[in-house]
Scaffold this motif. Structure first.
Motif: not given
Length: 736
Positions: A568-582, A586-598
């Protein structure tokens, strides 16, 4: 004599001395590298830090006489330093960038199929074969060694990787890398680290505490590096705890070099560099610089040095690492000149053995398989089984010997549109006909479920091929089969009770029809000789011995993340592409894995969940018994037991050993794969790696195995236990 000429003469004299030292094979790789660095000009040093993707260069600017692969790093001819010519990937020599020549290579089965073999010998043999082909084609760097832990069954690159368990994945990738590098070329373990999904891969951050990261994703890399000694590491696109992998000092300097003692060099993934200052944080080389959009390690690096943002010493350090690797690997002393005649028949036999070893018999009610001699009318349905087998998409895709028989451009836009859905290799239909000339075998394409059901109704056996395509740069939205495959199987199964399903997939899939079909075979993406391997397993010419390297969930609700992170991430705009690369989609978002090591089966065990098929599951055409378990503790955990073939035909088994302790999910500590004749018994012995049974203490920077009681379980999968024991272990403290 002018001062300029004096300087030139001095440079030539220094160069001659250094060259003599660098070609002296009695000197260490470190000494040879140091001598060469001393003789290099600043421009020559920069040259070793970056390179383009040749296929993106205008034809007139491509280096002459160089194979067109994934990338090239120009060498220093006057000092005897060759170009680094790079090719993808783990499944064979990828020729996506040189199709105009019609080049081909031997395509191994997918990484998931390799992992399903549970066999380091198969992994090493395949690595040696593809490394030999790479060398014969003129490449001296192979981007081999994908060992990212499978955390989500929808991830697009899972088919390249080696499953969900760090011990299994690390052991197999180490064997594969050792095989590749036996050809005096450089392999690159990748993608370092926590590169678990493709959605937003160039902008998302995987946020995880150090201890679970060390006990899962990083442990797979650590084991793989110990067993395979890769000469290079490729850092990934994603960020880890907010910092890009390719400029992450914790990953590249603290873990990789300080703790693990890595002496090779770190190359970026193509499009994963974001600054010249990344060289201060552990990155040595920018790969495929056009994808980044900026020449961070070339023109901009020279500017950074002149402005004092990057000291010359950092340049020298990275160049020395690269040169040391080139000497240590044999790239300099045993140059890959290309042009060799390749024995594709011999190499194809390696691919066939790998495919056979990785096919998993998931279900076989009533002994429908192997196909009985009384099955005289057989209908094969769907999956383009008349022309070849399916392959995964992206940079790992190999154009097989004979070429692709069908390539379909994907529609609908998005990252997956750059890849083609491709079929090639040997066809299951023809292979079945060759093995069973006594049977009438027909083909129906499966586009019309009603027509397929009608054909199945009058056959002795119906074999339906179900598909789920995967590709780099895109994740799957669900676990359903492609092209209404679930409805097709349901219709055929309703028409014929002797229906066999063959799955060509890169991932686990849902099976709403499971209880209505007696036999299910997971063939994965089976590679160059996949059609023959499938036919040989179905007919019993080969006794299946594959076991699942991943858990098949009963539903998406069982996953740690039922909703795909970033979907459900928001599509990247021109500023995001300029900052984060070609490549920022999408715009930056965080991924967490609740299982951790498991990850994987550990999550299911910890939560008490019953999956569709468990990690480690796999059936055979014979049967096995486990007995005489003996487990000893103290300072080292050792487990011994016997395996007996109690059936009527020879076969290989994969008995697995798991450990449990209070408050922790079970963990795989080892396995065997004995090939047994009927009635034969062999002993399997497993010595546990303390890191697998212990915990990582981030504050103390140590692995600790707590003293106490440990449960031992031996069985054919993570959920089936045939033997149990308990031992007491003494406390152990290990360095990282």
């Amino acid at each position: 004599m002018t001062m300029r000429r004096i300087a030139c003469v001095a440079l030539l004299a220094t160069s001659s001395i250094a060259t003599a030292q660098s070609v002296d094979r009695t000197r260490s790789a470190e000494a040879r590298a140091a001598a060469t660095v001393q003789a290099m000009t600043p421009e020559e040093k920069i040259r070793l830090l970056h390179g383009p993707m040749p296929s993106l260069l205008p034809a007139a600017k491509r280096p002459a006489g160089v194979p067109i692969g994934a990338g090239i790093i120009m060498g220093v001819p006057r000092l005897g330093i060759p170009d680094l010519t790079e090719t993808d990937a783990s499944l064979g020599v990828s020729n996506l960038n040189d199709l105009r020549k019609g080049d081909v290579a031997t395509a191994l089965p997918s990484g998931m199929a390799l992992a399903a073999s549970w066999d380091p010998v198969v992994a090493r043999e395949g690595g040696a074969m593809i490394g030999g082909e790479a060398r014969d084609k003129g490449f001296n760097v192979m981007l081999v060694g994908g060992v990212n832990i499978v955390r989500d069954p929808r991830a697009g690159r899972n088919f390249e990787y080696l499953g969900e368990d760090p011990l299994l994945a690390g052991t197999l990738v180490g064997a594969q890398i050792a095989g590749v590098q036996s050809n005096h070329i450089i392999a690159t373990i990748k993608h370092f680290a926590a590169n678990a999904i493709e959605t937003g891969r160039s902008v998302h951050t995987v946020d995880m505490a150090e201890a679970p990261l060390r006990e899962s994703d990083l442990l797979a890399f650590e084991i793989g590096m110990e067993k395979g000694d890769p000469h290079a590491v490729m850092c990934g696109y994603n960020r880890v705890n907010g910092v890009y992998s390719c400029e992450n000092p914790f990953l590249l300097n603290d873990v990789l070099r300080r703790d693990w003692g890595f002496k090779g060099f770190v190359m970026s993934d193509w499009g994963a560099v974001h600054s010249s200052e990344a060289i201060l944080k552990g990155l040595d080389q920018q790969s495929g610089e056009q994808i980044d959009g900026k020449r961070w390690f070339s023109d901009l690096m020279q500017t950074a040095v002149s402005e004092g943002r990057v000291p010359q010493g950092a340049i020298d350090t990275s160049v020395r690492r690269i040169l040391r690797t080139m000497y240590a690997s044999g790239v300099v002393d045993h140059p890959a000149t290309g042009g060799a005649t390749i024995d594709y028949a011999r190499n194809g036999a390696v691919a066939l053995r790998a495919a056979e070893a990785g096919i998993v018999l998931l279900r076989n009610e009533g002994g429908v398989l192997p196909l009985a001699a009384t099955a005289r009318t057989i209908v094969v349905i769907g999956g383009h089984a008349d022309i070849g087998v399916l392959s995964g998409g992206g940079s790992s895709q190999v154009r097989p010997v004979g070429g692709f028989t069908l390539e379909e451009r994907q529609t609908g836009g998005g990252a997956a549109s750059f890849a083609k859905r491709s079929y090639g290799g040997t066809a299951p239909l023809a292979a079945l006909k060759a093995i069973r000339p006594d049977a009438q075998i027909t083909f129906v394409d499966g586009s019309d479920p009603a027509a397929a059901a009608a054909a199945a109704r009058s056959a002795d056996v119906a074999i339906v091929f179900g598909e789920k395509w995967s590709t780099e740069a895109a994740d799957n939205k669900d676990l359903s089969l492609d092209r209404n495959g679930d409805a097709l199987i349901a219709a055929v199964a309703a028409a014929n009770p002797r229906t066999v399903v063959v799955l060509e997939t890169g991932n686990p899939v849902a099976m709403p029809w499971r209880d209505r079909v007696p036999a299910i075979v997971a063939a994965w993406f089976p590679g160059q000789r996949g059609g023959e391997a499938i036919a040989r397993v179905l007919t019993g010419a080969v006794n299946p011995s594959g076991h699942l390297p991943v858990t098949f969930p009963a539903s998406l609700a069982q996953l740690p993340n039922p909703v795909l992170p970033g979907s459900d991430a928001v599509p990247a705009d021109a500023a995001t592409r300029a900052t984060y690369g070609l490549m920022a989609g999408t715009k930056p978002f965080a991924v967490t894995f609740p299982e951790g090591a498991d990850a994987g089966y550990r999550w299911y065990a910890a939560k008490g969940l019953v999956p569709l098929y468990p990690f480690g599951h796999g059936l055979s055409y014979t049967s096995f018994r486990y007995d005489r378990l003996a487990a000893t503790g103290g300072k080292a955990l050792t487990v011994r037991f016997s395996v007996t073939n109690t059936g009527q035909r020879a076969g290989a088994d994969v008995p697995q050993v798991y450990v449990t302790r209070p408050g922790k999910a079970k963990r795989l500590i080892g396995w065997g794969k004995p090939m047994l004749a009927p009635g034969e018994t062999r002993e399997v012995s497993v010595v546990a790696d303390p890191r697998v049974i212990g915990d990582y203490d981030a504050k103390a920077r140590r692995w600790i195995v707590p003293a106490g009681a440990y449960g031992i379980e031996v069985g054919p999968s993570a959920t089936q236990t045939s033997l149990r024991a308990q031992v007491r272990l003494s406390k152990q403290t290990l360095k990282p």
